[in-house]
Motif scaffolding. Structure first.
Motif, PDB file in Angstrom:
ATOM      1  N   ALA A  67       3.380 -16.298  -3.690  1.00 37.07           N
ATOM      2  CA  ALA A  67       1.918 -16.190  -3.711  1.00 37.07           C
ATOM      3  C   ALA A  67       1.260 -17.421  -4.318  1.00 37.07           C
ATOM      4  O   ALA A  67       0.043 -17.450  -4.502  1.00 37.07           O
ATOM      5  CB  ALA A  67       1.495 -14.946  -4.482  1.00 37.07           C
ATOM      6  N   GLY A  68       2.062 -18.459  -4.623  1.00 38.76           N
ATOM      7  CA  GLY A  68       1.506 -19.713  -5.124  1.00 38.76           C
ATOM      8  C   GLY A  68       1.490 -19.780  -6.637  1.00 38.76           C
ATOM      9  O   GLY A  68       2.385 -19.281  -7.316  1.00 38.76           O
ATOM     10  N   MET A  69       0.468 -20.406  -7.174  1.00 40.86           N
ATOM     11  CA  MET A  69       0.350 -20.554  -8.616  1.00 40.86           C
ATOM     12  C   MET A  69       0.067 -19.213  -9.272  1.00 40.86           C
ATOM     13  O   MET A  69      -0.743 -18.428  -8.777  1.00 40.86           O
ATOM     14  CB  MET A  69      -0.761 -21.550  -8.964  1.00 40.86           C
ATOM     15  CG  MET A  69      -0.955 -21.755 -10.459  1.00 40.86           C
ATOM     16  SD  MET A  69      -2.043 -23.143 -10.855  1.00 40.86           S
ATOM     17  CE  MET A  69      -3.612 -22.551 -10.227  1.00 40.86           C
ATOM     18  N   ASP A  70       0.731 -18.959 -10.377  1.00 44.53           N
ATOM     19  CA  ASP A  70       0.459 -17.761 -11.167  1.00 44.53           C
ATOM     20  C   ASP A  70      -0.857 -17.992 -11.913  1.00 44.53           C
ATOM     21  O   ASP A  70      -0.891 -18.632 -12.963  1.00 44.53           O
ATOM     22  CB  ASP A  70       1.611 -17.514 -12.153  1.00 44.53           C
ATOM     23  CG  ASP A  70       1.479 -16.196 -12.896  1.00 44.53           C
ATOM     24  OD1 ASP A  70       0.339 -15.738 -13.092  1.00 44.53           O
ATOM     25  OD2 ASP A  70       2.518 -15.632 -13.285  1.00 44.53           O
ATOM     26  N   LEU A  71      -1.957 -17.474 -11.337  1.00 45.05           N
ATOM     27  CA  LEU A  71      -3.283 -17.738 -11.906  1.00 45.05           C
ATOM     28  C   LEU A  71      -3.461 -17.080 -13.273  1.00 45.05           C
ATOM     29  O   LEU A  71      -4.203 -17.585 -14.111  1.00 45.05           O
ATOM     30  CB  LEU A  71      -4.365 -17.271 -10.939  1.00 45.05           C
ATOM     31  CG  LEU A  71      -4.587 -18.167  -9.709  1.00 45.05           C
ATOM     32  CD1 LEU A  71      -5.565 -17.519  -8.751  1.00 45.05           C
ATOM     33  CD2 LEU A  71      -5.083 -19.550 -10.118  1.00 45.05           C
ATOM     34  N   LYS A  72      -2.779 -15.978 -13.502  1.00 46.43           N
ATOM     35  CA  LYS A  72      -2.864 -15.356 -14.823  1.00 46.43           C
ATOM     36  C   LYS A  72      -2.218 -16.263 -15.870  1.00 46.43           C
ATOM     37  O   LYS A  72      -2.749 -16.429 -16.977  1.00 46.43           O
ATOM     38  CB  LYS A  72      -2.202 -13.983 -14.805  1.00 46.43           C
ATOM     39  CG  LYS A  72      -2.932 -12.962 -13.946  1.00 46.43           C
ATOM     40  CD  LYS A  72      -2.235 -11.618 -13.978  1.00 46.43           C
ATOM     41  CE  LYS A  72      -2.969 -10.607 -13.099  1.00 46.43           C
ATOM     42  NZ  LYS A  72      -2.288  -9.293 -13.089  1.00 46.43           N
ATOM     43  N   ALA A  73      -1.076 -16.884 -15.514  1.00 50.62           N
ATOM     44  CA  ALA A  73      -0.434 -17.825 -16.426  1.00 50.62           C
ATOM     45  C   ALA A  73      -1.302 -19.066 -16.601  1.00 50.62           C
ATOM     46  O   ALA A  73      -1.436 -19.606 -17.701  1.00 50.62           O
ATOM     47  CB  ALA A  73       0.948 -18.212 -15.904  1.00 50.62           C
ATOM     48  N   PHE A  74      -1.919 -19.518 -15.485  1.00 50.88           N
ATOM     49  CA  PHE A  74      -2.799 -20.695 -15.540  1.00 50.88           C
ATOM     50  C   PHE A  74      -3.975 -20.441 -16.486  1.00 50.88           C
ATOM     51  O   PHE A  74      -4.380 -21.328 -17.249  1.00 50.88           O
ATOM     52  CB  PHE A  74      -3.309 -21.026 -14.138  1.00 50.88           C
ATOM     53  CG  PHE A  74      -4.282 -22.174 -14.074  1.00 50.88           C
ATOM     54  CD1 PHE A  74      -3.855 -23.474 -14.217  1.00 50.88           C
ATOM     55  CD2 PHE A  74      -5.636 -21.937 -13.867  1.00 50.88           C
ATOM     56  CE1 PHE A  74      -4.756 -24.537 -14.153  1.00 50.88           C
ATOM     57  CE2 PHE A  74      -6.542 -22.983 -13.806  1.00 50.88           C
ATOM     58  CZ  PHE A  74      -6.090 -24.290 -13.953  1.00 50.88           C
ATOM     59  N   ALA A  75      -4.514 -19.226 -16.444  1.00 52.55           N
ATOM     60  CA  ALA A  75      -5.633 -18.880 -17.321  1.00 52.55           C
ATOM     61  C   ALA A  75      -5.227 -18.924 -18.789  1.00 52.55           C
ATOM     62  O   ALA A  75      -6.065 -19.130 -19.663  1.00 52.55           O
ATOM     63  CB  ALA A  75      -6.185 -17.503 -16.967  1.00 52.55           C
TER      64      ALA A  75
END
Length: 259
Positions: A67-75
């Motif tokens: 699903a690509g970048m882990d946006l929760k981790a990015f946040a």
């Protein structure tokens, strides 16, 4: 064939001269965080270091590529980009060994960019590609804007990049992005068949073919990726980028401010 090894997030397995690298984070639809990116980097390094491995396959577990970048981790400030190596340690790495992407389900955002960094793509008919970054206030800086317009017609690539719309696998094959379509659940099997057809040939010839073909674009891609950073960095550092990540994590529409 040898027993699968690796970290909980990434598994590797040898199938004769073929090295299968599997992203295995089912709880996050195989999205890439920093730990997974480092594990992928280590797997690619092993593939490149061993003369007995002739072809690599990159795939995802549980019917999803990534699903690509882990946006929760990015946040939280975590990054899936390895310095000098790119997203997942793959997208800016010049890999001398041929690599096939075996795609089931979603290959979105960085997932599409990792597939674009591979030499060939085998996809199940239920696979979906896409660069939805604009929905979340960011852009695809790891090959989406550089490689996608080289692999499919420029106007179609622009539509996908500007709208964030999905690209179904059957349409992707019609556009020349996908080498082979399979029934759902069969992408890895078909990729292994293709990999073994490659691996049965002379290793020096295989290496020469990949080097000659890729050197026509590798320098241009590297230069373009570096050139784009002057436009991309302000976007990724913007308040809108942070807002997009928060909105994703909180499952709400983002509120753009244009800064």
């Amino acid at each position: 064939m040898t027993e699968a090894t690796g970290t909980p997030a990434v598994r590797t397995e040898e199938r004769d001269a073929v090295f299968v690298i599997t992203i295995d984070r089912p709880e996050a639809r195989n999205a890439i965080d920093g730990t997974t990116a480092r594990a992928l980097t280590a797997a690619i390094d092993e593939l490149e270091a061993r003369d007995d491995l002739v072809v690599g396959i990159l795939t995802g577990a549980n019917g999803v590529f990534s699903a690509g970048m882990d946006l929760k981790a990015f946040a939280r400030g975590d990054t899936p980009v390895i310095k000098g190596r790119g997203f997942g340690g793959i997208t800016r790495t010049h890999i001398k060994t041929p690599v096939i992407a075996a795609v089931e389900g979603y290959a979105l955002g960085g997932g599409t960019e990792m597939a674009l960094a591979c030499d060939m793509i085998v996809a199940a008919r239920n696979a979906t590609f896409g660069q939805p970054e604009v929905h979340w206030g960011i852009v695809p800086p790891e090959g989406g804007m550089v490689r996608l317009p080289e692999r499919i017609p420029r106007n179609i690539a622009l539509e996908l990049l500007l709208t964030g719309d999905a690209l179904p696998a059957e349409r992707a094959q019609q556009l020349g992005l996908v080498n082979h379509l399979t029934d759902p659940g069969e992408a890895l099997t078909q990729a292994l068949e293709l990999a073994h057809r490659v691996a049965q040939n002379a290793p020096l010839a295989i290496a020469a073919v990949k080097r000659v073909v890729n050197e026509r674009t590798a320098f241009r891609d590297t230069e373009a990726l570096c050139d784009q950073d002057q436009y991309v960095t302000p976007v990724l550092d913007s308040q809108d980028a942070q807002e997009g990540a928060r909105a994703f994590a909180e499952k709400r529409p983002p509120h753009w401010q244009g800064r």
